[in-house]
Motif scaffolding. Structure first.
Motif, PDB file in Angstrom:
ATOM      1  N   VAL A 151       0.837  -1.203   0.000  1.00 24.60           N
ATOM      2  CA  VAL A 151       0.000   0.000   0.000  1.00 24.60           C
ATOM      3  C   VAL A 151       0.875   1.257   0.000  1.00 24.60           C
ATOM      4  N   SER A 152       1.929   1.253   0.799  1.00 26.76           N
ATOM      5  CA  SER A 152       2.814   2.422   0.855  1.00 26.76           C
ATOM      6  C   SER A 152       3.503   2.661  -0.485  1.00 26.76           C
ATOM      7  N   ALA A 153       3.984   1.589  -1.109  1.00 27.77           N
ATOM      8  CA  ALA A 153       4.671   1.729  -2.397  1.00 27.77           C
ATOM      9  C   ALA A 153       3.707   2.207  -3.475  1.00 27.77           C
ATOM     10  N   ALA A 154       2.477   1.698  -3.461  1.00 22.07           N
ATOM     11  CA  ALA A 154       1.487   2.130  -4.443  1.00 22.07           C
ATOM     12  C   ALA A 154       1.052   3.569  -4.195  1.00 22.07           C
ATOM     13  N   THR A 155       1.017   3.974  -2.929  1.00 20.05           N
ATOM     14  CA  THR A 155       0.638   5.348  -2.593  1.00 20.05           C
ATOM     15  C   THR A 155       1.574   6.350  -3.251  1.00 20.05           C
ATOM     16  N   ALA A 156       2.854   6.026  -3.313  1.00 24.98           N
ATOM     17  CA  ALA A 156       3.830   6.922  -3.940  1.00 24.98           C
ATOM     18  C   ALA A 156       3.552   7.097  -5.432  1.00 24.98           C
ATOM     19  N   ARG A 157       2.839   6.145  -6.033  1.00 28.52           N
ATOM     20  CA  ARG A 157       2.540   6.217  -7.468  1.00 28.52           C
ATOM     21  C   ARG A 157       1.214   6.887  -7.769  1.00 28.52           C
ATOM     22  N   CYS A 158       0.205   6.641  -6.927  1.00 28.52           N
ATOM     23  CA  CYS A 158      -1.136   7.096  -7.313  1.00 28.52           C
ATOM     24  C   CYS A 158      -1.930   7.718  -6.171  1.00 28.52           C
ATOM     25  N   GLY A 159      -1.326   7.917  -4.992  1.00 28.39           N
ATOM     26  CA  GLY A 159      -2.044   8.507  -3.870  1.00 28.39           C
ATOM     27  C   GLY A 159      -2.707   7.445  -3.005  1.00 28.39           C
ATOM     28  N   ARG A 160      -2.986   7.795  -1.759  1.00 25.51           N
ATOM     29  CA  ARG A 160      -3.481   6.835  -0.777  1.00 25.51           C
ATOM     30  C   ARG A 160      -4.827   6.235  -1.157  1.00 25.51           C
ATOM     31  N   GLU A 161      -5.753   7.067  -1.639  1.00 30.79           N
ATOM     32  CA  GLU A 161      -7.094   6.566  -1.942  1.00 30.79           C
ATOM     33  C   GLU A 161      -7.045   5.498  -3.029  1.00 30.79           C
ATOM     34  N   PHE A 162      -6.356   5.791  -4.125  1.00 34.28           N
ATOM     35  CA  PHE A 162      -6.279   4.818  -5.201  1.00 34.28           C
ATOM     36  C   PHE A 162      -5.404   3.626  -4.825  1.00 34.28           C
ATOM     37  N   ALA A 163      -4.395   3.849  -3.994  1.00 32.35           N
ATOM     38  CA  ALA A 163      -3.522   2.741  -3.592  1.00 32.35           C
ATOM     39  C   ALA A 163      -4.314   1.663  -2.858  1.00 32.35           C
ATOM     40  N   GLY A 164      -5.129   2.062  -1.897  1.00 38.00           N
ATOM     41  CA  GLY A 164      -5.939   1.091  -1.181  1.00 38.00           C
ATOM     42  C   GLY A 164      -6.901   0.359  -2.097  1.00 38.00           C
ATOM     43  N   HIS A 165      -7.500   1.100  -3.016  1.00 39.10           N
ATOM     44  CA  HIS A 165      -8.440   0.510  -3.964  1.00 39.10           C
ATOM     45  C   HIS A 165      -7.726  -0.498  -4.859  1.00 39.10           C
ATOM     46  N   ARG A 166      -6.534  -0.161  -5.314  1.00 40.11           N
ATOM     47  CA  ARG A 166      -5.814  -1.048  -6.235  1.00 40.11           C
ATOM     48  C   ARG A 166      -5.270  -2.293  -5.537  1.00 40.11           C
ATOM     49  N   VAL A 167      -4.845  -2.157  -4.303  1.00 43.35           N
ATOM     50  CA  VAL A 167      -4.387  -3.341  -3.577  1.00 43.35           C
ATOM     51  C   VAL A 167      -5.562  -4.288  -3.336  1.00 43.35           C
ATOM     52  N   ARG A 168      -6.729  -3.729  -3.073  1.00 43.61           N
ATOM     53  CA  ARG A 168      -7.921  -4.579  -2.962  1.00 43.61           C
ATOM     54  C   ARG A 168      -8.189  -5.290  -4.281  1.00 43.61           C
ATOM     55  N   GLN A 169      -8.080  -4.565  -5.399  1.00 40.93           N
ATOM     56  CA  GLN A 169      -8.240  -5.201  -6.707  1.00 40.93           C
ATOM     57  C   GLN A 169      -7.225  -6.329  -6.895  1.00 40.93           C
ATOM     58  N   LEU A 170      -6.001  -6.081  -6.481  1.00 43.31           N
ATOM     59  CA  LEU A 170      -4.965  -7.107  -6.604  1.00 43.31           C
ATOM     60  C   LEU A 170      -5.353  -8.359  -5.833  1.00 43.31           C
ATOM     61  N   ILE A 171      -5.841  -8.197  -4.606  1.00 39.51           N
ATOM     62  CA  ILE A 171      -6.228  -9.347  -3.789  1.00 39.51           C
ATOM     63  C   ILE A 171      -7.348 -10.134  -4.465  1.00 39.51           C
ATOM     64  N   VAL A 172      -8.353  -9.415  -4.960  1.00 35.87           N
ATOM     65  CA  VAL A 172      -9.497 -10.073  -5.593  1.00 35.87           C
ATOM     66  C   VAL A 172      -9.060 -10.820  -6.848  1.00 35.87           C
ATOM     67  N   MET A 173      -8.317 -10.144  -7.721  1.00 35.97           N
ATOM     68  CA  MET A 173      -7.914 -10.767  -8.985  1.00 35.97           C
ATOM     69  C   MET A 173      -6.920 -11.903  -8.768  1.00 35.97           C
ATOM     70  N   LEU A 174      -5.982 -11.702  -7.852  1.00 32.55           N
ATOM     71  CA  LEU A 174      -4.985 -12.739  -7.585  1.00 32.55           C
ATOM     72  C   LEU A 174      -5.625 -14.004  -7.034  1.00 32.55           C
ATOM     73  N   THR A 175      -6.485 -13.867  -6.036  1.00 31.03           N
ATOM     74  CA  THR A 175      -7.092 -15.057  -5.432  1.00 31.03           C
ATOM     75  C   THR A 175      -8.029 -15.759  -6.415  1.00 31.03           C
ATOM     76  N   ALA A 176      -8.754 -14.984  -7.224  1.00 28.77           N
ATOM     77  CA  ALA A 176      -9.639 -15.594  -8.206  1.00 28.77           C
ATOM     78  C   ALA A 176      -8.842 -16.331  -9.280  1.00 28.77           C
ATOM     79  N   GLU A 177      -7.782 -15.720  -9.772  1.00 30.70           N
ATOM     80  CA  GLU A 177      -6.976 -16.345 -10.820  1.00 30.70           C
ATOM     81  C   GLU A 177      -6.311 -17.624 -10.322  1.00 30.70           C
ATOM     82  N   LEU A 178      -5.755 -17.605  -9.114  1.00 28.71           N
ATOM     83  CA  LEU A 178      -5.096 -18.799  -8.594  1.00 28.71           C
ATOM     84  C   LEU A 178      -6.097 -19.918  -8.332  1.00 28.71           C
TER      85      LEU A 178
END
Length: 213
Positions: A151-178
């Motif tokens: 989340v911290s690394a993503a925040t540096a790229r796109c801001g805190r609000e989008f970072a949290g949203h994107r990490v959630r997307q990562l969790i959803v897509m990663l677990t579904a794909e696996l």
């Protein structure tokens, strides 16, 4: 009860709990953790009392929590090793994504792990980064630390609000794909190393894109 009798019964109780766990894991993977029938789980475990799940796990939800926790702890040593290595050199975002993804993908190596991935995916869609990072089976684990770093690394790229949203997307897509991958025959292509590398590149690319204007 004589002490010797109590000791002699302990291995049987442990074995029963493990049999129920394995049966529950497979039924949750195939039938869904909400809809799998307790009677089927108990029968698959060779038990005759439907209350056995309540006795050993406190019910259906307790069994689910055990499945998730065992899966998280199975990956803990590898995740701790990455954290120790990073103590002397700060990782970039792509390396953190690799460290999050790779141990989870390695659960594909055996039947128990593949079933675990299919169960994890059933709750992945409910992920909220605040709770996922700080509560439940992830709390006080190396995975918690890695997700916070992500989340911290993503925040540096796109801001805190989008970072949290994107990490959630990562969790959803990663677990579904696996979970989908876990349903494929073990020999299905692409090869595991290339599959994981491509998955990491794809997920890291999604996190590193700039925030929309």
């Amino acid at each position: 009860m004589p002490r010797s009798t109590a000791i002699s019964r302990q291995p049987r109780s442990t074995a029963t709990r493990e049999a129920l766990y394995q049966a529950g894991l497979r039924r949750f993977a195939s039938d869904g953790w909400r809809t799998a029938r307790i009677r089927d789980i108990v029968g698959d475990a060779g038990q005759g009392n439907d209350s056995a799940i309540n006795y050993h796990f406190g019910g259906r939800l307790g069994l689910l929590e055990d499945v998730l926790l065992r899966g998280v702890l199975r990956m803990e040593d590898e995740r701790r090793a990455d954290l120790q290595r990073w103590a002397s050199s700060t990782p970039d975002l792509a390396e953190i994504v690799r460290a999050v993804v790779s141990p989870l993908a390695d659960l594909l190596d055996d039947d128990e792990g593949r079933c675990t991935l299919r169960v994890i995916a059933q709750v992945g869609a409910l992920a909220e980064v605040g709770r996922t990072v700080t509560g439940g089976p992830v709390a006080d684990t190396a995975l918690q630390d890695q997700l916070e770093m992500l989340v911290s690394a993503a925040t540096a790229r796109c801001g805190r609000e989008f970072a949290g949203h994107r990490v959630r997307q990562l969790i959803v897509m990663l677990t579904a794909e696996l979970a989908v991958r876990a349903c494929d025959p073990p020999e299905a292509g692409p090869a595991h190393r290339e599959y994981v590398a491509d998955l990491v590149d794809w997920l890291a690319g999604g996190l590193t894109r700039p925030a929309p204007r």
